[in-house]
Design an enzyme around this catalytic site. Structure first.
Site, mmCIF file in Angstrom:
data_model
loop_
_atom_site.group_PDB
_atom_site.id
_atom_site.type_symbol
_atom_site.label_atom_id
_atom_site.label_comp_id
_atom_site.label_asym_id
_atom_site.label_seq_id
_atom_site.Cartn_x
_atom_site.Cartn_y
_atom_site.Cartn_z
ATOM 1 N N PRO A 1 27.620 -46.324 43.863
ATOM 2 C CA PRO A 1 27.871 -45.694 42.561
ATOM 3 C C PRO A 1 26.594 -45.352 41.804
ATOM 4 O O PRO A 1 26.554 -44.384 41.039
ATOM 5 C CB PRO A 1 28.685 -46.756 41.808
ATOM 6 C CG PRO A 1 29.343 -47.564 42.878
ATOM 7 C CD PRO A 1 28.365 -47.591 44.012
ATOM 8 N N GLU B 1 24.811 -36.502 62.410
ATOM 9 C CA GLU B 1 25.752 -36.432 61.305
ATOM 10 C C GLU B 1 25.673 -35.070 60.617
ATOM 11 O O GLU B 1 26.693 -34.465 60.270
ATOM 12 C CB GLU B 1 25.463 -37.540 60.290
ATOM 13 C CG GLU B 1 26.388 -37.513 59.079
ATOM 14 C CD GLU B 1 26.109 -38.622 58.089
ATOM 15 O OE1 GLU B 1 26.587 -38.525 56.943
ATOM 16 O OE2 GLU B 1 25.417 -39.596 58.459
ATOM 17 N N ARG B 2 24.459 -34.577 60.428
ATOM 18 C CA ARG B 2 24.298 -33.275 59.763
ATOM 19 C C ARG B 2 24.738 -32.138 60.675
ATOM 20 O O ARG B 2 25.243 -31.110 60.198
ATOM 21 C CB ARG B 2 22.851 -33.129 59.301
ATOM 22 C CG ARG B 2 22.599 -34.042 58.110
ATOM 23 C CD ARG B 2 21.165 -34.356 57.834
ATOM 24 N NE ARG B 2 21.089 -35.300 56.706
ATOM 25 C CZ ARG B 2 20.024 -36.010 56.386
ATOM 26 N NH1 ARG B 2 18.926 -35.914 57.110
ATOM 27 N NH2 ARG B 2 20.061 -36.844 55.357
ATOM 28 N N GLN C 1 36.016 1.037 51.225
ATOM 29 C CA GLN C 1 34.639 0.843 51.689
ATOM 30 C C GLN C 1 34.073 -0.509 51.262
ATOM 31 O O GLN C 1 33.375 -1.166 52.046
ATOM 32 C CB GLN C 1 33.741 1.970 51.167
ATOM 33 C CG GLN C 1 32.329 1.918 51.756
ATOM 34 C CD GLN C 1 31.443 3.021 51.215
ATOM 35 O OE1 GLN C 1 31.113 3.025 50.033
ATOM 36 N NE2 GLN C 1 31.046 3.962 52.080
#
Length: 390
Positions: free
Chosen positions: A138, A255-256, A292
């Protein structure tokens, strides 16, 4: 990958084989039959059904890169990549497989003692155990060295006090890898990872509230509190204290990369959905696709998808070869998640008012994408890591 992505017709990742194709089909079938039909139910309760982990395990979808001797699939990260891609294509965000199988089993397989591997990897691979990892506190996010959760020796035990937050799989987790300070005077070298068995809710460990997020609402995210929580001293991952920070730094590139895989797959899905929608929806007497501005927007998105996919595949191959360095992983994480948010935002705009309605997948993808730039180390931290290497 989705079949109608402009610029990617006929493209095939060089790490991909027929074995990966068969796995992709199995994963896609599992999600379409077992998971996505219950999407609203899981979003309402804030987590998935525990039984789905066991069903995924029975199909051999968990621990794909774990050695067979510990109950895994005996594959490598490319198989985990297929799993993450197919889950993303399905639209599911409830099952925390990227954490459970892409991260937790990776830590145990790489650093666990043989006793730790035999005690926990088979259960993680079968789905009898749900895995989580707790780093964030936290009082601090990406600054892991300043963590306050600590463990002090007491006889043959460690007594842990502190709190963690934003923990994926926090409510369902049976097995937790917990980052703590085992020596508060040693900075990074005082950090250890502790293997915590949370079955039967042991004394001193308390699960807090399920956290309500702007996206990923079906994904189990919780707070965890530790008040004189006791674990055996031998529960330190690898058996020796003070190695946690090194272990995390060695695993963070993967992890990344996991986050980057999800980012590219989400871009591919968003573009496919939007091309299909704009070719069906009409305005001012012609399809939206015929305008477009629409074509230019989709062309820009297609360029980001194609360059993102080829960059990602290069990173996956580097990782399979043992050569994915920290700066390149950081680049993949921040660049591809920034691209993900940009592509999905542009695609949502082409849906008009319907893009803002949560019954449309593009709206949910927009909300889900935002966390990608935060977890796994904020994108600002990623840029700092890359800049230091220039």
């Amino acid at each position: 990958m989705p079949a109608t992505i402009p610029g990617l017709d006929g493209y095939r990742s060089r790490w991909r084989s027929a074995d990966h194709d068969a796995l992709a089909e199995t994963v896609a079938t599992f999600f379409s039959r077992e998971v996505t039909p219950r999407e609203q139910e899981f979003a309402a309760q804030g987590h998935t059904d525990r039984e789905l982990y066991r069903r995924a395990g029975a199909l051999g979808l968990l621990g794909l890169s774990v050695p067979e001797q510990y109950g895994g699939g005996g594959g490598d990260f490319s198989h985990e990549t297929v799993l993450i891609e197919q889950q993303t294509y399905s639209g599911d965000v409830s099952l925390g497989l990227a954490v459970h199988s892409g991260i937790v089993t990776g830590y145990l397989a790489a650093y666990g003692t043989d006793e730790q591997k035999r005690a926990y990897l088979p259960g993680l691979c079968s789905g009898e155990l749900v895995g989580a990892i707790a780093m964030t506190e936290p009082s601090g996010g990406s600054d892991l060295q300043s963590m306050r959760t600590w463990a002090k020796p007491d006889g043959d035990d460690l007594v842990i006090n502190g709190a963690k937050t934003f923990i994926t799989n926090g409510q369902l987790a049976d097995l937790l890898l917990l980052a703590v300070k085992t020596d508060r005077d040693q900075g990074a070298s005082g950090i250890s990872l502790v293997v915590c068995d949370l079955r039967d809710d042991p004394p001193g460990c308390r699960r807090g509230r399920t956290l309500h997020k702007i996206g990923l609402q079906a994904n189990d995210t919780a707070e965890l509190f530790f008040d004189d929580y006791r674990v055996p001293a031998g529960a330190i991952l690898g058996g020796l204290p003070g190695l946690g920070f090194v272990q995390m730094m060695q695993q963070l590139p993967q992890e990344r990369l996991v986050i980057a895989v999800g980012a590219v797959a989400a871009m591919e899905r968003a573009l496919e959905l939007t091309v299909a929608y704009t070719k069906e929806r009409t305005a001012f007497g012609k399809t939206i696709y015929a305008q477009q501005n629409t074509r230019f927007t989709l062309a820009e998105c297609a360029a980001l998808v194609r360059t993102g996919r080829t960059f990602l595949d290069d990173c996956v191959q580097r990782h399979l070869d043992g050569g994915l360095d920290l700066p390149t992983a950081a680049m993949a994480k921040f660049h591809l998640t920034e691209s993900q948010c940009s592509v999905i935002d542009r695609c949502l705009q082409l849906f008009g008012g319907y893009g803002y309605m949560t019954e449309y997948p593009i709206a949910r993808m927009y909300a889900d994408a935002r966390a990608q730039k935060i977890y796994g180390g904020t994108n600002e931290i990623m840029k700092e890591l890359l800049a230091r290497a220039l």
